[in-house]
Enzyme design. Structure first.
Site, mmCIF file in Angstrom:
data_model
loop_
_atom_site.group_PDB
_atom_site.id
_atom_site.type_symbol
_atom_site.label_atom_id
_atom_site.label_comp_id
_atom_site.label_asym_id
_atom_site.label_seq_id
_atom_site.Cartn_x
_atom_site.Cartn_y
_atom_site.Cartn_z
ATOM 1 N N HIS A 166 -51.417 15.660 16.991
ATOM 2 C CA HIS A 166 -51.176 16.995 17.558
ATOM 3 C C HIS A 166 -51.711 17.147 18.975
ATOM 4 C CE1 HIS A 166 -55.388 17.566 16.444
ATOM 5 N NE2 HIS A 166 -55.401 18.556 17.313
HETATM 6 C C1 UD1 Z 1 -55.934 23.632 18.175
HETATM 7 C C2 UD1 Z 1 -57.285 23.306 18.819
HETATM 8 C C3 UD1 Z 1 -57.664 21.863 18.465
HETATM 9 C C4 UD1 Z 1 -57.601 21.621 16.968
HETATM 10 C C5 UD1 Z 1 -56.206 22.021 16.468
HETATM 11 C C6 UD1 Z 1 -56.037 21.822 14.979
HETATM 12 C C7 UD1 Z 1 -57.815 24.416 20.953
HETATM 13 C C8 UD1 Z 1 -57.934 24.211 22.411
HETATM 14 N N1 UD1 Z 1 -57.235 23.407 20.271
HETATM 15 O O1 UD1 Z 1 -54.937 22.847 18.769
HETATM 16 O O2 UD1 Z 1 -58.987 21.617 18.900
HETATM 17 O O3 UD1 Z 1 -57.851 20.256 16.680
HETATM 18 O O4 UD1 Z 1 -55.987 23.392 16.789
HETATM 19 O O5 UD1 Z 1 -54.750 22.209 14.572
HETATM 20 O O6 UD1 Z 1 -58.213 25.446 20.456
HETATM 21 N N2 UD1 Z 1 -48.593 27.044 16.392
HETATM 22 C C9 UD1 Z 1 -47.732 27.453 15.406
HETATM 23 N N3 UD1 Z 1 -48.287 27.971 14.280
HETATM 24 C C10 UD1 Z 1 -49.632 28.106 14.107
HETATM 25 C C11 UD1 Z 1 -50.478 27.668 15.138
HETATM 26 C C12 UD1 Z 1 -49.937 27.147 16.272
HETATM 27 O O7 UD1 Z 1 -46.526 27.345 15.503
HETATM 28 O O8 UD1 Z 1 -50.077 28.617 13.074
HETATM 29 C C13 UD1 Z 1 -48.037 26.487 17.634
HETATM 30 C C14 UD1 Z 1 -48.402 27.340 18.827
HETATM 31 O O9 UD1 Z 1 -47.391 28.227 19.088
HETATM 32 C C15 UD1 Z 1 -48.587 26.334 19.945
HETATM 33 C C16 UD1 Z 1 -48.884 25.059 19.230
HETATM 34 O O10 UD1 Z 1 -48.597 25.232 17.861
HETATM 35 O O11 UD1 Z 1 -47.410 26.185 20.682
HETATM 36 C C17 UD1 Z 1 -50.307 24.643 19.425
HETATM 37 O O12 UD1 Z 1 -51.224 25.620 18.957
HETATM 38 P P1 UD1 Z 1 -52.618 25.871 19.702
HETATM 39 O O13 UD1 Z 1 -53.404 26.910 19.025
HETATM 40 O O14 UD1 Z 1 -52.357 26.024 21.152
HETATM 41 O O15 UD1 Z 1 -53.420 24.516 19.615
HETATM 42 P P2 UD1 Z 1 -53.404 23.257 18.640
HETATM 43 O O16 UD1 Z 1 -52.605 22.181 19.273
HETATM 44 O O17 UD1 Z 1 -53.092 23.619 17.222
#
Ligand code: UD1
Length: 392
Positions: free
Chosen positions: A230
């Site tokens: 991820h």
């Molecule tokens: C975040 C954390 C990372 C952790 C990871 C575990 C930060 C900087 N990063 O990264 O340390 O290891 O979580 O998963 O806080 N999204 C969805 N549904 C959700 C959550 C996210 O579709 O329930 C999508 C968001 O729209 C975004 C992407 O996934 O585009 C990434 O989500 P984001 O919260 O930015 O960070 P992670 O990559 O999950």
């Protein structure tokens, strides 16, 4: 402190936070039920809403018996500045209203950093669970979050001796650092017997993305690779993601079946790249939705090898003994590496190195190891120190 109520506000935002907060909630509950202390702790749980999909959030609350969050800030997705900024604005309102004695943050996600800044500006004491981890890689947003949080924390609960050393080197007084072990392992140990009884074939069947077809679920035990990715350097760049996918599908899956639960971030990228049609042609790869806690642990426990860029999975592999290829150039969790007695090898995201690492690890026997205090009792130690410190 026995006659006075201690107000503790804990914050969670993203998936790994939920796994870490569960044992802390339960430890506070137990203390609160002690005869001499009945009802003296008022625990308020705030969910920032950074992760919001059921599979990334509510499923963990249900499975791990985490009390319903008292407040959800509903922050959702966005750039780092948007997530941190919006969280600070909303969390400040909450803190002004509830005025806790302590704010407790866990891990290194954007929610952790944002709420730490608010805590300090509002002059509320701050405790950080999982303090002192350092990758020394300032390109990682999590490293920035860790540095800010630890710099602001009044109490720092470290997972291992290397983390303690980092904090001391940064000038944190010894009196504020407690080496307590790894709280994620509390959750693992508490759930181990449930996980052992699960059926892998059922996990695959009920979580398969409908593009998975022809995957055979018999004779899997101890004979497949589990993949999770991820991190932006691995999944945000089309070329890099294509290279890794080609390795997994065209090489790895010819040697053993592959189980790959897809993180929403990776899913978005695969959708944008229009890759699904091609991917569904590989019968030896099971493409799954993000798995719940018990299911991912079961998949880890029975795998021959794990390929991941998740820090938490590195730690779980260490305790379960599953050989782990870490697709990162560095780690903030060196105790999990082979050279420190663990099972993890850093291979970055270059396919030549991944291939080489795979050759080395795929036949390595399982070797469970347990760094000091990774014993399932970390949350009790943390709650005890917090109460004791508050009465000083
Ligand atoms: C975040 C954390 C990372 C952790 C990871 C575990 C930060 C900087 N990063 O990264 O340390 O290891 O979580 O998963 O806080 N999204 C969805 N549904 C959700 C959550 C996210 O579709 O329930 C999508 C968001 O729209 C975004 C992407 O996934 O585009 C990434 O989500 P984001 O919260 O930015 O960070 P992670 O990559 O999950």
């Amino acid at each position: 402190m026995t006659n006075q109520t201690l107000k503790i506000c804990s914050v969670v935002g993203a998936r790994p936070n939920f796994i870490k907060i569960a044992p802390f909630c339960h430890a506070l509950e137990t203390l609160n039920n002690d005869v001499g202390r009945k009802g003296s702790i008022h625990h308020i749980l705030v969910h920032t809403g950074q992760h919001y999909d059921d599979r990334m959030s509510q499923a963990f609350f249900d499975e791990l018996n985490i009390p319903h969050a008292d407040i959800n800030l509903g922050i959702g997705s966005g750039s780092h500045a948007e997530q941190v900024g919006k969280t600070m604005i909303e969390f400040e309102k909450v803190i002004r209203e509830i005025r806790p004695d302590w704010i407790v943050v866990v891990g290194d996600v954007n929610a952790t950093c944002a709420c730490s800044i608010v805590a300090k500006k509002e002059q509320v004491r701050l405790a950080h669970i999982e303090a002192g981890l350092r990758s020394f890689d300032m390109e990682m947003p999590e490293e920035i979050n860790r540095l800010v949080t630890d710099r602001l924390s009044d109490l720092l609960f470290a997972t291992d001796r290397i983390a303690v050393r980092h904090l001391l080197n940064e000038g944190v007084p010894q009196s504020r650092i407690f080496m307590v072990g790894n709280i994620m392992i509390d959750t693992l140990e508490k759930n181990r017997s449930i996980i052992e009884k699960m059926e892998l074939s059922e996990i695959i069947r009920s979580n398969a993305i409908n593009r998975t077809s022809g995957f055979r679920t018999n004779d899997l035990d101890g004979n497949y690779a589990l993949v999770t990715l991820h991190r932006p350097p691995n999944v945000d760049n089309n070329e890099k993601l294509s290279e890794i996918i080609s390795f997994v599908c065209d090489e790895l899956s010819r040697e053993m079946p592959v189980i790959w639960p897809i993180h929403p971030r990776t899913r978005k990228q695969l959708d944008a790249m229009n890759l699904w049609e091609r991917l569904s042609r590989y019968p030896n790869v099971a493409w799954l939705n993000p798995l719940g806690y018990h299911s991912i642990l079961k998949a880890n426990m029975s795998a021959r090898v794990v390929l991941t860029d998740s820090g938490g999975m590195q730690e779980e592999c260490c305790v379960l003994g599953t050989p782990c290829l870490t697709l990162r150039p560095n780690t903030e969790r060196p105790v999990t590496l082979i050279e420190h007695g663990g099972v993890s090898k850093l291979v970055g995201n270059d396919v030549t190195q991944i291939r080489h690492g795979f050759r080395e690890l795929s036949d390595m026997p399982r070797k469970p190891s347990r760094p000091e205090f990774w014993d399932g009792h970390t949350a009790e130690r943390i709650a005890g120190h917090l109460i004791e410190y508050s009465s000083r």
